[in-house]
Design a protein around this motif. Structure first.
Motif, mmCIF file in Angstrom:
data_model
loop_
_atom_site.group_PDB
_atom_site.id
_atom_site.type_symbol
_atom_site.label_atom_id
_atom_site.label_comp_id
_atom_site.label_asym_id
_atom_site.label_seq_id
_atom_site.Cartn_x
_atom_site.Cartn_y
_atom_site.Cartn_z
ATOM 1 N N GLY A 1 -14.465 4.957 75.122
ATOM 2 C CA GLY A 1 -13.954 4.025 76.021
ATOM 3 C C GLY A 1 -12.190 4.101 75.873
ATOM 4 O O GLY A 1 -11.698 4.136 77.192
ATOM 5 N N PHE A 2 -11.638 4.382 74.938
ATOM 6 C CA PHE A 2 -10.454 4.462 74.684
ATOM 7 C C PHE A 2 -9.774 5.555 75.553
ATOM 8 O O PHE A 2 -8.993 5.674 76.235
ATOM 9 C CB PHE A 2 -10.166 4.774 73.063
ATOM 10 C CG PHE A 2 -8.425 5.254 72.988
ATOM 11 C CD1 PHE A 2 -7.708 4.167 72.784
ATOM 12 C CD2 PHE A 2 -8.052 6.532 72.889
ATOM 13 C CE1 PHE A 2 -6.082 4.398 72.603
ATOM 14 C CE2 PHE A 2 -6.771 6.707 72.642
ATOM 15 C CZ PHE A 2 -5.681 5.693 72.645
ATOM 16 N N LEU A 3 -10.589 6.664 75.475
ATOM 17 C CA LEU A 3 -10.364 7.819 76.128
ATOM 18 C C LEU A 3 -10.121 7.739 77.571
ATOM 19 O O LEU A 3 -9.559 8.407 78.332
ATOM 20 C CB LEU A 3 -11.144 9.155 75.833
ATOM 21 C CG LEU A 3 -10.938 9.604 74.384
ATOM 22 C CD1 LEU A 3 -12.283 10.570 73.987
ATOM 23 C CD2 LEU A 3 -9.849 10.257 74.175
ATOM 24 N N PRO B 1 -11.168 2.664 67.544
ATOM 25 C CA PRO B 1 -9.728 2.473 67.984
ATOM 26 C C PRO B 1 -9.401 1.062 67.704
ATOM 27 O O PRO B 1 -7.939 1.137 67.188
ATOM 28 C CB PRO B 1 -9.918 2.659 69.700
ATOM 29 C CG PRO B 1 -10.881 3.722 69.725
ATOM 30 C CD PRO B 1 -12.010 3.355 68.661
ATOM 31 N N ALA B 2 -10.301 0.208 67.553
ATOM 32 C CA ALA B 2 -9.849 -1.314 67.304
ATOM 33 C C ALA B 2 -9.362 -1.446 65.904
ATOM 34 O O ALA B 2 -8.752 -2.503 65.673
ATOM 35 C CB ALA B 2 -10.878 -1.988 67.897
ATOM 36 N N ARG B 3 -9.959 -0.640 64.961
ATOM 37 C CA ARG B 3 -9.505 -0.449 63.579
ATOM 38 C C ARG B 3 -8.591 0.582 63.290
ATOM 39 O O ARG B 3 -8.710 1.655 62.121
ATOM 40 C CB ARG B 3 -10.652 -0.433 62.765
ATOM 41 C CG ARG B 3 -11.880 -1.960 63.043
ATOM 42 C CD ARG B 3 -12.948 -1.756 62.072
ATOM 43 N NE ARG B 3 -12.565 -2.018 60.842
ATOM 44 C CZ ARG B 3 -13.456 -2.222 59.694
ATOM 45 N NH1 ARG B 3 -14.706 -2.021 60.075
ATOM 46 N NH2 ARG B 3 -12.946 -2.628 58.541
ATOM 47 N N ASP B 4 -7.440 0.967 63.971
ATOM 48 C CA ASP B 4 -6.562 1.783 63.871
ATOM 49 C C ASP B 4 -7.159 3.396 63.819
ATOM 50 O O ASP B 4 -6.865 4.167 63.093
ATOM 51 C CB ASP B 4 -5.740 1.681 62.726
ATOM 52 C CG ASP B 4 -4.415 2.528 62.479
ATOM 53 O OD1 ASP B 4 -4.129 3.071 63.524
ATOM 54 O OD2 ASP B 4 -4.112 2.790 61.478
ATOM 55 N N LEU C 1 2.632 10.557 73.334
ATOM 56 C CA LEU C 1 2.502 9.402 74.394
ATOM 57 C C LEU C 1 1.257 8.745 73.716
ATOM 58 O O LEU C 1 1.374 7.305 73.690
ATOM 59 C CB LEU C 1 1.976 10.082 75.648
ATOM 60 C CG LEU C 1 1.890 9.150 76.765
ATOM 61 C CD1 LEU C 1 1.929 10.066 78.147
ATOM 62 C CD2 LEU C 1 0.207 8.712 76.833
ATOM 63 N N VAL C 2 0.322 9.381 73.328
ATOM 64 C CA VAL C 2 -0.812 8.641 72.815
ATOM 65 C C VAL C 2 -0.482 7.606 71.550
ATOM 66 O O VAL C 2 -0.960 6.342 71.753
ATOM 67 C CB VAL C 2 -1.905 9.415 72.117
ATOM 68 C CG1 VAL C 2 -3.355 8.690 71.848
ATOM 69 C CG2 VAL C 2 -2.546 10.352 73.348
ATOM 70 N N GLU C 3 0.231 8.075 70.662
ATOM 71 C CA GLU C 3 0.588 7.069 69.588
ATOM 72 C C GLU C 3 1.287 5.872 70.169
ATOM 73 O O GLU C 3 1.298 4.665 69.734
ATOM 74 C CB GLU C 3 1.639 7.754 68.673
ATOM 75 C CG GLU C 3 0.797 9.081 67.958
ATOM 76 C CD GLU C 3 -0.093 8.622 66.884
ATOM 77 O OE1 GLU C 3 -0.316 7.250 66.695
ATOM 78 O OE2 GLU C 3 -0.743 9.203 66.213
ATOM 79 N N ARG C 4 2.472 6.062 71.183
ATOM 80 C CA ARG C 4 3.165 5.074 71.728
ATOM 81 C C ARG C 4 2.401 3.962 72.510
ATOM 82 O O ARG C 4 2.533 2.856 72.521
ATOM 83 C CB ARG C 4 4.366 5.730 72.585
ATOM 84 C CG ARG C 4 5.434 6.414 71.988
ATOM 85 C CD ARG C 4 6.438 6.775 72.806
ATOM 86 N NE ARG C 4 6.043 7.237 74.338
ATOM 87 C CZ ARG C 4 5.962 8.541 74.336
ATOM 88 N NH1 ARG C 4 6.225 9.441 73.447
ATOM 89 N NH2 ARG C 4 5.788 9.160 75.561
ATOM 90 N N GLU C 5 1.126 4.644 73.237
ATOM 91 C CA GLU C 5 0.551 3.704 74.244
ATOM 92 C C GLU C 5 -0.776 3.167 73.786
ATOM 93 O O GLU C 5 -1.476 2.434 74.428
ATOM 94 C CB GLU C 5 0.314 4.532 75.470
ATOM 95 C CG GLU C 5 1.571 5.073 76.171
ATOM 96 C CD GLU C 5 2.616 3.819 76.671
ATOM 97 O OE1 GLU C 5 1.966 2.905 76.890
ATOM 98 O OE2 GLU C 5 3.995 4.137 76.573
ATOM 99 N N ALA C 6 -1.073 3.639 72.545
ATOM 100 C CA ALA C 6 -2.475 3.386 71.891
ATOM 101 C C ALA C 6 -2.881 1.873 71.920
ATOM 102 O O ALA C 6 -3.834 1.398 72.407
ATOM 103 C CB ALA C 6 -2.601 3.985 70.583
#
Length: 658
Positions: free
Chosen positions: A422-424, A346-349, A442-447
């Motif tokens: 962890g992201f989930l 998640p930290a690398r897109d 929602l996920v894209e907006r808040e990621a």
């Protein structure tokens, strides 16, 4: 009922199917490529047959090799799992021609519903509302662009032959239609072998609701309620639940009846899913999107709330049995939620990752289930789908299920491979998710707010404690240890001095960490580390140079600042080199050495785990090095090309670096 069933798939779905086969007393046959020779699904099956080399086209996607494996193993039926050949009508026909039962719908139903264009026309005739979009098959790029402009932006480009979000492109700017159509065709061709596209109106902030159906070969078609699959990223579902908080009893019944009509319209048999797109402000204004003619990844949440084993009913229906219950017998009890664990950072897109599983902890127990294809020592590469496992939680109501799933994700440990666990867990604590106010964006907006960008200080402290414990020699029984034999900070007549360790977490700058040996003593075990930072005790799972906590993991390596400085001084083009962001395969090379490029221009395309990633120029300049060709396999951080900025030469750059 069958005596022997071949499972024509791999990973967690193969393990899951094998579990039901074992419960029914049916002999299971696994298949494997060379990359999966020691995989969990191979070890859990009663027997296994090698298909061929690692590439899917030469193993898992080879109908001839699968049929030969079935013949060698004495299988009477083939379960395709989901993905791969589960929605391949030619494979279903090949099974029938070989005298095997294909555990799924008829080839005719797969053909009809697998073509999204024909499927929409068929269900519309059956009275099912459909999303406005293009009509007709085989539209050219120009016709697709014209249809998009007629529908009105934004639009969604979709492969007619596939699913799972592969090749789907949301286009908001008409000027980008040509580029996006080309990219969608390329990805569709690579994923499904068919680049036929359709275009649909995009509904802003929609919800994704799907209905599970079961149909036997004797005319009975039932629905098993709905699943909410609105939490998605790049059109890929990441969290699913049953039932949906959006639907009331009347809407649930109406959508269920529409799904049954859709299934009857194609003469469906087996387990399948009818997917609808639903405006969040008006659940009654639902539209048919597509029908998945297979078992869905998210089927466990339906199993929890209905009490039915869907794989068992796939097998019974394929064996010719009648469904022994009616629609009135189907009740939904409690709430279930599923999260998909994927090999991605998640930290690398959310780029795909890989590695070897060095420590594995997967929660199981009352109200919690993990469907997984992993085992300690398993190698996760870039050849196959990035989904590794699914964690499913059940409770008497939605809040209880959410709490249980968050706890289960915190207890999930997969060290050696970076995952999204962890992201989930943080996503499931988001206020809108907790409130059930969902939509597919929602996920894209808040990621960005759910990704841990900085390394917590206790991670460095834990890693330094491990290094210190490694450096300090053991004291022989009844013996003496030379205090100067290791960097322990020992001082004659004084307090021990801190020992400095330089550490680097993958994806982050190196950092120093000072350790007082007396504070670290007794806190490091082979699989755990406990450190106290600012008065707070922190506990980590540990496997070598990996640390994990609450679903997150960090790969911490030693860093030598002197050696790094020397390497940096000797290197050339450091800021101008384009490197592979993940292990994968170069599918497109758009430039050659000597080409002039602009900042942000796409130069190469790297594909990993069925996803394309464009490698763009960091600045305007000249391509001075190109180290790969189309088809080349690359490792993470491997140099692919070098773009020298305008106004400099390679010699200038080297002189400045030195």
């Amino acid at each position: 009922m069958f005596d022997t069933v071949l499972v024509a798939n791999r990973g967690e779905i193969a393990v899951r199917v094998i579990r039901t086969l074992r419960a029914l007393g049916i002999r299971s046959v696994a298949v494997f490529s060379d990359a999966d020779a020691d995989a969990r699904h191979v070890r859990e099956a009663d027997t296994a047959v090698r298909l061929g080399p690692a590439p899917a086209a030469e193993s898992y996607l080879s109908a001839d090799r699968l049929l030969a494996a079935a013949a060698r193993s004495g299988a009477q039926a083939v379960h395709p799992g989901y993905g791969f050949l589960a929605e391949n009508a030619a494979f279903a026909r090949a099974c029938a021609a070989a005298g095997l039962v294909f555990i799924g719908p008829s080839a005719e139903a797969i053909d009809l519903m697998g073509d999204k264009i024909r499927a929409k026309e068929t269900v519309r005739t059956a009275g099912v509302p459909v999303v406005p979009g293009s009509s007709g098959s085989g539209l050219s790029d120009a016709q697709l662009a014209a249809a998009a402009r007629e529908i009105g932006m934004p639009v969604l480009l979709k492969p007619s032959a596939g699913g799972g979000g592969k090749g789907m492109r949301l286009v908001r700017d008409a000027a980008l239609l040509g580029e996006e159509i080309a990219a969608a065709r390329r990805e569709a061709r690579g994923s499904f072998g068919d680049d036929t596209l359709l275009v649909e109106r995009w509904i802003d902030r929609p919800r994704h609701i799907e209905i599970q159906i079961l149909a036997d070969g004797h005319g009975t078609v039932l629905h098993l309620g709905e699943r909410e699959c609105s939490l998605q990223r790049r059109h890929q579902k990441v969290v699913e639940e049953a039932p949906s908080v959006l639907l009331d009893a009347a809407t649930r019944a109406a959508m269920g009846e529409a799904a049954v009509r859709a299934a009857r319209s194609c003469g469906y048999r087996g387990a399948g899913t009818v997917e609808f797109i639903v405006p969040g402000k008006d659940a009654s204004a639902y539209h048919f999107m597509e029908m998945n003619t297979r078992l869905q990844v998210e089927h466990p949440v339906t199993e929890y709330v209905t009490g039915l084993d869907l794989v068992e009913w796939q097998l019974r229906i394929a064996a010719g049995e009648r469904l022994p219950f009616t629609q009135e017998d189907i009740t939904l009890t409690g709430h279930a939620i599923e999260a998909r664990i994927c090999a991605e950072d998640p930290a690398r897109d959310f780029l795909p990752t890989g590695g070897t599983v060095r420590l594995l902890r997967e929660p199981q127990g009352e109200g919690v289930r993990t469907d997984s294809g992993l085992s300690p020592g398993a190698a996760v590469g870039s050849l196959y789908d990035p989904m590794l496992s699914k964690v499913i939680a059940y409770g008497p109501d939605r809040p209880a299920a959410l709490r249980a799933l968050r706890a289960a994700l915190a207890a999930t440990v997969t060290l050696g491979v970076t995952t999204n666990a962890g992201f989930l867990r943080r996503l499931l604590a988001h206020p809108d998710v907790v409130a059930g106010v969902l939509d597919t964006g929602l996920v894209e907006r808040e990621a960005a707010g759910l990704v841990v960008r900085e390394v917590p200080p206790e991670v460095y402290a834990a890693a330094a404690a491990v290094r210190q414990a490694t450096l300090e020699p053991a004291v022989p029984d009844g013996g003496w240890r030379d205090p100067f034999a290791a960097p322990t900070g020992f001082r004659l007549g004084g307090e021990a001095a801190p020992v400095r360790h330089w550490l680097r977490v993958a994806g982050h700058d190196p950092a120093p960490c000072d350790v007082r040996p007396d504070a670290a003593a007794g806190q490091v075990t082979p699989d755990r580390v406990r450190v106290t930072v600012d008065g707070v005790l922190h506990t980590f799972h540990r496997a070598g140079d990996w640390l994990g906590r609450d679903g997150d993991a960090w790969h911490v390596q030693d860093h030598d600042p002197v050696a790094a400085t020397l390497r940096g001084a000797a290197g050339a083009h450091t800021a101008d080199a384009l490197t592979a962001p993940m292990p994968g395969t170069v599918t497109v090379v758009k430039v050659a050495v000597g080409d002039e490029v602009t900042a942000g221009q796409g130069l190469l395309v790297v594909e990993a785990m069925k996803m394309e990633h464009v490698i763009a120029a960091p600045h305007a300049g000249t391509v001075t090095e190109l180290d790969v060709t189309a088809g080349a396999t690359v490792a993470m951080d491997q140099v692919l090309a070098v773009v020298d900025p305008h106004g400099s030469t390679p010699d200038d750059t080297r002189e400045e670096a030195s």
